[in-house]
Design a protein around this motif. Sequence first.
Motif, PDB file in Angstrom:
ATOM      1  N   LEU A 151      -9.752 -17.791  -9.796  1.00  0.00           N
ATOM      2  CA  LEU A 151      -9.939 -17.858  -8.352  1.00  0.00           C
ATOM      3  C   LEU A 151      -9.320 -16.615  -7.722  1.00  0.00           C
ATOM      4  CD1 LEU A 151     -10.969 -19.654  -6.017  1.00  0.00           C
ATOM      5  CD2 LEU A 151      -8.660 -20.583  -5.875  1.00  0.00           C
ATOM      6  N   HIS A 152     -10.125 -15.885  -6.962  1.00  0.00           N
ATOM      7  CA  HIS A 152      -9.634 -14.704  -6.255  1.00  0.00           C
ATOM      8  C   HIS A 152      -9.225 -15.123  -4.846  1.00  0.00           C
ATOM      9  CE1 HIS A 152     -10.732 -11.301  -8.995  1.00  0.00           C
ATOM     10  NE2 HIS A 152     -11.288 -12.337  -9.594  1.00  0.00           N
ATOM     11  N   ILE A 153      -8.003 -14.771  -4.472  1.00  0.00           N
ATOM     12  CA  ILE A 153      -7.488 -15.056  -3.139  1.00  0.00           C
ATOM     13  C   ILE A 153      -7.333 -13.727  -2.410  1.00  0.00           C
ATOM     14  CG2 ILE A 153      -5.543 -15.932  -1.792  1.00  0.00           C
ATOM     15  CD1 ILE A 153      -5.009 -17.905  -4.104  1.00  0.00           C
ATOM     16  N   VAL A 154      -8.015 -13.587  -1.286  1.00  0.00           N
ATOM     17  CA  VAL A 154      -7.849 -12.418  -0.432  1.00  0.00           C
ATOM     18  C   VAL A 154      -6.928 -12.872   0.700  1.00  0.00           C
ATOM     19  CG1 VAL A 154      -8.982 -10.749   1.077  1.00  0.00           C
ATOM     20  CG2 VAL A 154     -10.071 -11.431  -1.084  1.00  0.00           C
ATOM     21  N   SER A 155      -5.682 -12.431   0.624  1.00  0.00           N
ATOM     22  CA  SER A 155      -4.654 -12.868   1.569  1.00  0.00           C
ATOM     23  C   SER A 155      -4.538 -11.903   2.736  1.00  0.00           C
ATOM     24  CB  SER A 155      -3.305 -12.965   0.848  1.00  0.00           C
ATOM     25  OG  SER A 155      -2.268 -13.173   1.784  1.00  0.00           O
ATOM     26  N   LEU A 156      -4.607 -12.468   3.931  1.00  0.00           N
ATOM     27  CA  LEU A 156      -4.389 -11.706   5.154  1.00  0.00           C
ATOM     28  C   LEU A 156      -3.003 -11.996   5.726  1.00  0.00           C
ATOM     29  CD1 LEU A 156      -7.908 -12.279   6.762  1.00  0.00           C
ATOM     30  CD2 LEU A 156      -7.161 -10.369   5.331  1.00  0.00           C
ATOM     31  N   LEU A 157      -2.195 -12.735   4.960  1.00  0.00           N
ATOM     32  CA  LEU A 157      -0.835 -13.048   5.397  1.00  0.00           C
ATOM     33  C   LEU A 157      -0.004 -11.776   5.447  1.00  0.00           C
ATOM     34  CD1 LEU A 157      -0.164 -16.260   3.271  1.00  0.00           C
ATOM     35  CD2 LEU A 157      -0.830 -16.127   5.687  1.00  0.00           C
ATOM     36  N   GLY A 158       0.826 -11.676   6.448  1.00  0.00           N
ATOM     37  CA  GLY A 158       1.681 -10.504   6.601  1.00  0.00           C
ATOM     38  C   GLY A 158       2.946 -10.876   7.342  1.00  0.00           C
ATOM     39  N   GLN A 159       2.916 -10.675   8.673  1.00  0.00           N
ATOM     40  CA  GLN A 159       4.083 -10.963   9.494  1.00  0.00           C
ATOM     41  C   GLN A 159       3.689 -11.739  10.740  1.00  0.00           C
ATOM     42  OE1 GLN A 159       5.639  -7.074  10.470  1.00  0.00           O
ATOM     43  NE2 GLN A 159       6.947  -7.057   8.662  1.00  0.00           N
ATOM     44  N   LYS A 160       4.676 -12.445  11.281  1.00  0.00           N
ATOM     45  CA  LYS A 160       4.554 -13.026  12.613  1.00  0.00           C
ATOM     46  C   LYS A 160       4.790 -11.905  13.623  1.00  0.00           C
ATOM     47  CE  LYS A 160       3.999 -17.342  11.431  1.00  0.00           C
ATOM     48  NZ  LYS A 160       2.709 -17.969  11.720  1.00  0.00           N
ATOM     49  N   THR A 161       4.483 -12.120  14.885  1.00  0.00           N
ATOM     50  CA  THR A 161       4.693 -11.093  15.907  1.00  0.00           C
ATOM     51  C   THR A 161       6.175 -10.741  16.050  1.00  0.00           C
ATOM     52  OG1 THR A 161       4.691 -12.800  17.608  1.00  0.00           O
ATOM     53  CG2 THR A 161       2.622 -11.633  17.238  1.00  0.00           C
ATOM     54  N   THR A 162       7.062 -11.637  15.614  1.00  0.00           N
ATOM     55  CA  THR A 162       8.511 -11.392  15.662  1.00  0.00           C
ATOM     56  C   THR A 162       8.974 -10.483  14.526  1.00  0.00           C
ATOM     57  OG1 THR A 162       8.959 -13.311  14.270  1.00  0.00           O
ATOM     58  CG2 THR A 162       8.940 -13.662  16.670  1.00  0.00           C
ATOM     59  N   GLY A 163       8.069 -10.197  13.565  1.00  0.00           N
ATOM     60  CA  GLY A 163       8.444  -9.406  12.400  1.00  0.00           C
ATOM     61  C   GLY A 163       8.794 -10.252  11.191  1.00  0.00           C
ATOM     62  N   LEU A 164       8.904 -11.573  11.376  1.00  0.00           N
ATOM     63  CA  LEU A 164       9.192 -12.479  10.264  1.00  0.00           C
ATOM     64  C   LEU A 164       8.037 -12.459   9.266  1.00  0.00           C
ATOM     65  CD1 LEU A 164      11.056 -14.863   9.198  1.00  0.00           C
ATOM     66  CD2 LEU A 164       9.436 -16.380  10.373  1.00  0.00           C
ATOM     67  N   SER A 165       8.343 -12.348   7.992  1.00  0.00           N
ATOM     68  CA  SER A 165       7.308 -12.376   6.956  1.00  0.00           C
ATOM     69  C   SER A 165       6.671 -13.755   6.888  1.00  0.00           C
ATOM     70  CB  SER A 165       7.919 -12.041   5.594  1.00  0.00           C
ATOM     71  OG  SER A 165       6.985 -12.319   4.563  1.00  0.00           O
ATOM     72  N   GLU A 166       5.355 -13.799   6.790  1.00  0.00           N
ATOM     73  CA  GLU A 166       4.669 -15.081   6.618  1.00  0.00           C
ATOM     74  C   GLU A 166       4.920 -15.659   5.226  1.00  0.00           C
ATOM     75  OE1 GLU A 166       0.835 -15.696   9.094  1.00  0.00           O
ATOM     76  OE2 GLU A 166       0.710 -13.629   8.328  1.00  0.00           O
ATOM     77  N   PHE A 167       5.554 -14.892   4.364  1.00  0.00           N
ATOM     78  CA  PHE A 167       5.913 -15.376   3.029  1.00  0.00           C
ATOM     79  C   PHE A 167       7.321 -15.955   3.003  1.00  0.00           C
ATOM     80  CE2 PHE A 167       2.431 -12.513   2.159  1.00  0.00           C
ATOM     81  CZ  PHE A 167       1.744 -13.140   1.143  1.00  0.00           C
TER      82      PHE A 167
END
Length: 164
Positions: free
Chosen positions: A60-76
């Motif tokens: 399964l290939h996952i194309v992740s668009l996760l990055g940061q919240k507007t506060t700079g907090l990592s979505e990870f």
Amino acid sequence: MMVTEPINLREWKGPAGSERRGKLFTCGRPGWATHGRAKVTVAEGIIDLWASGLPDADVLHIVSLLGQKTTGLSEFSYYPFQSAKEAGAKPTFEKWLNERYGRRFVVHEFPTVDGQGISRDLLDAAGRRVLDCLESGHTTVVIDSAGAERTVRVCEALGYKRLS
């Protein structure tokens, strides 16, 4: 109505005449159905539910668009894994998935900022990767926070329509 992981799992259909062998899906990140916008650590059991609810595929290939919240907090920051684009001691998203569930995941990361759409260059780059995966016959899932904004922009830019 009970919501289950993954939230907003949708299948998309390619434009008429497209001969791509792979299937395209979108959904939200692990834990969104359970916790929504709450900034809490997502338990491994919730991630298990998310992973077991993904489309069945040998790889399964996952194309992740996760990055940061507007506060700079990592979505990870909610997880026992991190982005391959981040420094730190946690395993990457792909490594963690494959160690936990057996080698069946390939993660392609295109970090964005939640709530700020997706820039044209990232939209184009993510779209090219999605098409490469589909043309190679891979089932592909594009993810963002809730599976409803950035993911949709990528699919629509490729001429895909959501199946009802």
